[in-house]
Design a protein around this motif. Structure first.
Motif, PDB file in Angstrom:
ATOM      1  N   MET A  40       0.842  -1.166   0.000  1.00  0.00           N
ATOM      2  CA  MET A  40       0.000   0.000   0.000  1.00  0.00           C
ATOM      3  C   MET A  40       0.890   1.233   0.000  1.00  0.00           C
ATOM      4  N   ARG A  41       0.493   2.203  -0.825  1.00  0.00           N
ATOM      5  CA  ARG A  41       1.225   3.466  -0.879  1.00  0.00           C
ATOM      6  C   ARG A  41       0.219   4.600  -0.801  1.00  0.00           C
ATOM      7  N   VAL A  42       0.566   5.629  -0.054  1.00  0.00           N
ATOM      8  CA  VAL A  42      -0.317   6.769   0.144  1.00  0.00           C
ATOM      9  C   VAL A  42       0.333   8.004  -0.470  1.00  0.00           C
ATOM     10  N   THR A  43      -0.467   8.799  -1.160  1.00  0.00           N
ATOM     11  CA  THR A  43       0.008  10.079  -1.674  1.00  0.00           C
ATOM     12  C   THR A  43      -0.984  11.163  -1.260  1.00  0.00           C
ATOM     13  N   VAL A  44      -0.478  12.383  -1.149  1.00  0.00           N
ATOM     14  CA  VAL A  44      -1.326  13.531  -0.836  1.00  0.00           C
ATOM     15  C   VAL A  44      -0.934  14.690  -1.740  1.00  0.00           C
ATOM     16  N   ASP A  45      -1.901  15.532  -2.040  1.00  0.00           N
ATOM     17  CA  ASP A  45      -1.637  16.744  -2.813  1.00  0.00           C
ATOM     18  C   ASP A  45      -1.739  17.923  -1.850  1.00  0.00           C
ATOM     19  N   ARG A  46      -0.596  18.326  -1.318  1.00  0.00           N
ATOM     20  CA  ARG A  46      -0.561  19.416  -0.342  1.00  0.00           C
ATOM     21  C   ARG A  46      -1.045  20.734  -0.936  1.00  0.00           C
ATOM     22  N   ASP A  47      -0.893  20.904  -2.235  1.00  0.00           N
ATOM     23  CA  ASP A  47      -1.315  22.152  -2.869  1.00  0.00           C
ATOM     24  C   ASP A  47      -2.828  22.339  -2.837  1.00  0.00           C
ATOM     25  N   LEU A  48      -3.566  21.238  -2.826  1.00  0.00           N
ATOM     26  CA  LEU A  48      -5.026  21.312  -2.831  1.00  0.00           C
ATOM     27  C   LEU A  48      -5.640  21.099  -1.445  1.00  0.00           C
ATOM     28  N   CYS A  49      -4.810  20.772  -0.461  1.00  0.00           N
ATOM     29  CA  CYS A  49      -5.294  20.522   0.897  1.00  0.00           C
ATOM     30  C   CYS A  49      -5.897  21.803   1.482  1.00  0.00           C
ATOM     31  N   ILE A  50      -7.062  21.656   2.145  1.00  0.00           N
ATOM     32  CA  ILE A  50      -7.702  22.816   2.765  1.00  0.00           C
ATOM     33  C   ILE A  50      -7.510  22.838   4.286  1.00  0.00           C
ATOM     34  N   GLY A  51      -6.774  21.875   4.808  1.00  0.00           N
ATOM     35  CA  GLY A  51      -6.423  21.876   6.226  1.00  0.00           C
ATOM     36  C   GLY A  51      -7.542  21.498   7.176  1.00  0.00           C
ATOM     37  N   ALA A  52      -8.487  20.700   6.734  1.00  0.00           N
ATOM     38  CA  ALA A  52      -9.603  20.300   7.600  1.00  0.00           C
ATOM     39  C   ALA A  52      -9.134  19.406   8.756  1.00  0.00           C
ATOM     40  N   GLY A  53      -8.072  18.638   8.537  1.00  0.00           N
ATOM     41  CA  GLY A  53      -7.505  17.802   9.595  1.00  0.00           C
ATOM     42  C   GLY A  53      -8.192  16.479   9.829  1.00  0.00           C
ATOM     43  N   MET A  54      -9.139  16.106   8.985  1.00  0.00           N
ATOM     44  CA  MET A  54      -9.832  14.833   9.169  1.00  0.00           C
ATOM     45  C   MET A  54      -8.868  13.652   9.073  1.00  0.00           C
ATOM     46  N   CYS A  55      -7.879  13.760   8.216  1.00  0.00           N
ATOM     47  CA  CYS A  55      -6.902  12.679   8.057  1.00  0.00           C
ATOM     48  C   CYS A  55      -6.100  12.460   9.344  1.00  0.00           C
ATOM     49  N   VAL A  56      -5.738  13.545   9.988  1.00  0.00           N
ATOM     50  CA  VAL A  56      -4.956  13.466  11.223  1.00  0.00           C
ATOM     51  C   VAL A  56      -5.789  12.827  12.328  1.00  0.00           C
ATOM     52  N   LEU A  57      -7.044  13.196  12.406  1.00  0.00           N
ATOM     53  CA  LEU A  57      -7.927  12.617  13.419  1.00  0.00           C
ATOM     54  C   LEU A  57      -8.201  11.142  13.157  1.00  0.00           C
ATOM     55  N   THR A  58      -8.255  10.762  11.883  1.00  0.00           N
ATOM     56  CA  THR A  58      -8.600   9.399  11.506  1.00  0.00           C
ATOM     57  C   THR A  58      -7.402   8.454  11.520  1.00  0.00           C
ATOM     58  N   ALA A  59      -6.248   8.936  11.049  1.00  0.00           N
ATOM     59  CA  ALA A  59      -5.053   8.084  10.955  1.00  0.00           C
ATOM     60  C   ALA A  59      -3.816   8.853  11.411  1.00  0.00           C
ATOM     61  N   PRO A  60      -3.694   9.122  12.713  1.00  0.00           N
ATOM     62  CA  PRO A  60      -2.582   9.934  13.207  1.00  0.00           C
ATOM     63  C   PRO A  60      -1.198   9.295  13.058  1.00  0.00           C
ATOM     64  N   ALA A  61      -1.140   7.994  12.834  1.00  0.00           N
ATOM     65  CA  ALA A  61       0.150   7.341  12.611  1.00  0.00           C
ATOM     66  C   ALA A  61       0.668   7.591  11.201  1.00  0.00           C
ATOM     67  N   VAL A  62      -0.221   8.025  10.311  1.00  0.00           N
ATOM     68  CA  VAL A  62       0.135   8.203   8.905  1.00  0.00           C
ATOM     69  C   VAL A  62       0.166   9.683   8.508  1.00  0.00           C
ATOM     70  N   PHE A  63      -0.699  10.492   9.129  1.00  0.00           N
ATOM     71  CA  PHE A  63      -0.829  11.896   8.750  1.00  0.00           C
ATOM     72  C   PHE A  63      -0.610  12.827   9.932  1.00  0.00           C
ATOM     73  N   ASP A  64      -0.104  14.003   9.634  1.00  0.00           N
ATOM     74  CA  ASP A  64       0.004  15.076  10.607  1.00  0.00           C
ATOM     75  C   ASP A  64      -0.381  16.355   9.882  1.00  0.00           C
TER      76      ASP A  64
END
Length: 64
Positions: free
Chosen positions: A1-25
């Motif tokens: 499994m590989r994860v990618t994110v597009d930081r340029d389009l991120c709106i900073g809602a933080g749902m990823c951090v709340l859902t998977a804090p070991a993977v996202f900050d």
């Protein structure tokens, strides 16, 4: 499994951090996603899948 994110389009809602804090900050200065682990262990798959589904900007991709 590989994860990618597009930081340029991120709106900073933080749902990823709340859902998977070991993977996202969240960058404290830019308030956008920080990918902590591009290839997290399979045990993180359910949390990452939830983060993908909860991201309001749809900037997270889960690749095989």
């Amino acid at each position: 499994m590989r994860v990618t994110v597009d930081r340029d389009l991120c709106i900073g809602a933080g749902m990823c951090v709340l859902t998977a804090p070991a993977v996202f900050d969240q960058d404290p200065e830019e308030a956008v996603v920080v990918l902590l682990d591009e290839q997290p262990p399979e045990s993180q798959r359910p949390a990452v899948e939830q983060a993908v589904g909860r991201c309001p900007a749809a900037v997270i991709q889960l690749l095989p």
